[in-house]
Motif scaffolding. Structure first.
Motif, PDB file in Angstrom:
ATOM      1  N   GLY A 125       0.980  -0.852  -0.003  1.00  0.00           N
ATOM      2  CA  GLY A 125      -0.012   0.008   0.013  1.00  0.00           C
ATOM      3  C   GLY A 125       0.786   1.299   0.000  1.00  0.00           C
ATOM      4  N   GLY A 128       2.449   2.080  -3.253  1.00  0.00           N
ATOM      5  CA  GLY A 128       1.581   2.798  -4.228  1.00  0.00           C
ATOM      6  C   GLY A 128       1.555   4.172  -3.931  1.00  0.00           C
ATOM      7  N   GLN A 148      -5.255  -1.649   1.239  1.00  0.00           N
ATOM      8  CA  GLN A 148      -4.214  -0.993   0.597  1.00  0.00           C
ATOM      9  C   GLN A 148      -4.712   0.503   0.256  1.00  0.00           C
ATOM     10  OE1 GLN A 148      -4.202  -4.045  -0.156  1.00  0.00           O
ATOM     11  NE2 GLN A 148      -2.295  -4.739   0.343  1.00  0.00           N
ATOM     12  N   GLY A 149      -6.166   0.564   0.049  1.00  0.00           N
ATOM     13  CA  GLY A 149      -6.869   1.896  -0.480  1.00  0.00           C
ATOM     14  C   GLY A 149      -6.953   2.677   0.681  1.00  0.00           C
ATOM     15  N   SER A 212      -7.895   0.785  -6.225  1.00  0.00           N
ATOM     16  CA  SER A 212      -7.609  -0.406  -5.387  1.00  0.00           C
ATOM     17  C   SER A 212      -8.447  -1.192  -5.089  1.00  0.00           C
ATOM     18  CB  SER A 212      -7.001   0.292  -3.904  1.00  0.00           C
ATOM     19  OG  SER A 212      -6.670  -0.621  -3.128  1.00  0.00           O
ATOM     20  N   SER A 239      -2.652   1.774 -10.284  1.00  0.00           N
ATOM     21  CA  SER A 239      -3.515   0.564  -9.949  1.00  0.00           C
ATOM     22  C   SER A 239      -2.557  -0.023  -9.087  1.00  0.00           C
ATOM     23  CB  SER A 239      -3.868  -0.174 -11.140  1.00  0.00           C
ATOM     24  OG  SER A 239      -4.688  -1.417 -10.642  1.00  0.00           O
ATOM     25  N   LEU A 240      -3.128  -0.461  -8.053  1.00  0.00           N
ATOM     26  CA  LEU A 240      -2.478  -1.281  -6.918  1.00  0.00           C
ATOM     27  C   LEU A 240      -2.778  -2.777  -7.135  1.00  0.00           C
ATOM     28  CD1 LEU A 240      -2.958   0.776  -3.521  1.00  0.00           C
ATOM     29  CD2 LEU A 240      -0.560  -0.147  -4.454  1.00  0.00           C
ATOM     30  N   PRO A 241      -3.874  -3.359  -7.066  1.00  0.00           N
ATOM     31  CA  PRO A 241      -4.244  -4.856  -6.836  1.00  0.00           C
ATOM     32  C   PRO A 241      -3.832  -5.333  -8.181  1.00  0.00           C
ATOM     33  CG  PRO A 241      -6.210  -3.594  -7.407  1.00  0.00           C
ATOM     34  CD  PRO A 241      -5.223  -2.573  -7.173  1.00  0.00           C
TER      35      PRO A 241
END
Length: 325
Positions: A125, A128, A148-149, A212, A239-241
């Motif tokens: 996270g 990011g 993470q968001g 996320s 974009s994280l995931p």
């Protein structure tokens, strides 16, 4: 050492078994203090498609940590008694796990063990945030308020965002986001998100959007395209995931409006990259800049892993669920 471990033997089916763990020369043996459930674990448990370039989820668990109880002959990085964080598919859903020296990191001095054992998802996270491109004064969207968001909401605000707009479908997640520093919270089930963001930005769009919402989530595609649609010309979509099944995305808008797309993928870099970054990423947590404790929403014993996974699947307000031997 005999370890009692959880295995994923089929769709929505866990089994507990004993297996002998023998460490190689470059490995350490760790007594598990805590593990936690990742969105990828839930996806595997649900029996959804898993890409064939991923490690097996049969011996499940890649978040967690504990205390080193034995070291291999060639290990110089750790000693017995060290507290470590797991970074890899090590079957942390067990009372002992083993890993190479590249798959474990020392717990930073003074850090609460419950927080430290969440080191891997925490670093994902925070990376990011570091990789987002957010500049002082930016207006930012965070779409999807998973673990993470919610870290991103905190970090982007502290990084200099003037306004953080948080979007999710859970009112509980949105209230957490507000406590984490979000300036505007929008429930995508009850708000006209596109129109409200247009009004908030006077039609310009956000400078940076952070997606996320992935893994198992049915809103992955919707939220990914939301990020593209509400970001300004020459803005950044990050974009994280992991998005483990194909989605339809408006790539034309990315191209035609000269936008930049970034995929963070911290855990998919090499060992040397992680050695450089993990201590740096944990520093904001040690310093108290990022609150992790408030993102823990439930805790179960390892023997209650079935109940824990069902809770994570059925209760959309959950964020991070812990498992303790």
């Amino acid at each position: 050492m005999e370890s009692v471990c959880v295995t994923l033997s089929g769709t929505r089916k866990f089994e507990t078994m004993s297996r002998e763990l023998r460490i190689e020369d470059d490995e350490i043996l760790v007594k598990t203090t805590q593990a936690s459930i990742c969105d990828a674990d839930l996806r595997a448990w649900l029996g959804m498609h898993m890409p064939n370039d991923l490690p097996s989820f049969s011996f499940i668990g890649h978040e967690g940590g504990g205390e080193v109880v034995a070291i291999g002959k060639k290990v110089r990085e750790f000693k017995v008694g060290d507290k470590v964080m797991a970074f890899g598919p090590l079957n942390t859903f067990s009372n002992y796990f083993k890993g190479t020296v590249d798959q474990c990191f020392k717990v930073p001095d003074g850090l609460d063990v419950e927080v430290a054992c969440l080191g891997e998802p925490t670093c994902v996270g925070i990376y990011g945030v570091f990789h987002s491109g957010v500049q002082l004064g930016d207006v930012v969207l965070v779409a999807g308020l998973n673990f993470q968001g919610l870290i991103a909401v905190q970090g982007l605000k502290k990084r200099g965002a003037n306004k953080v707009i948080a979007v999710d479908y859970s009112d509980a997640h949105l209230e957490l986001a507000k406590k984490c520093g979000a300036d505007v919270i929008l429930n995508s089930r009850s708000h006209a998100v596109y129109e409200e963001i247009a009004e908030l930005t006077k039609g310009r769009g956000v400078d940076v959007s952070l997606h996320s919402c992935g893994y198992w989530n049915p809103l992955t595609e919707d939220y990914f395209n939301m990020c593209i649609e509400v970001t300004r010309d020459e803005g950044i979509v990050t974009s994280l995931p992991d998005i483990m099944s194909p989605i339809k995305a408006n790539l034309h808008r990315l191209h035609h409006h000269a936008m930049e797309i970034r995929f963070n993928a911290l855990m998919h870099h090499g060992a040397e990259f992680l050695k450089r970054w993990v201590p740096r990423l944990m520093r904001p947590v040690v310093q108290g800049d990022i609150d992790i404790k408030s993102l823990i929403t439930a805790s179960y014993s390892m023997s209650e892993v079935d109940e824990a996974m069902k809770k994570f699947n059925e209760d959309e307000d959950q964020v991070k669920i812990l498992l303790k031997p």
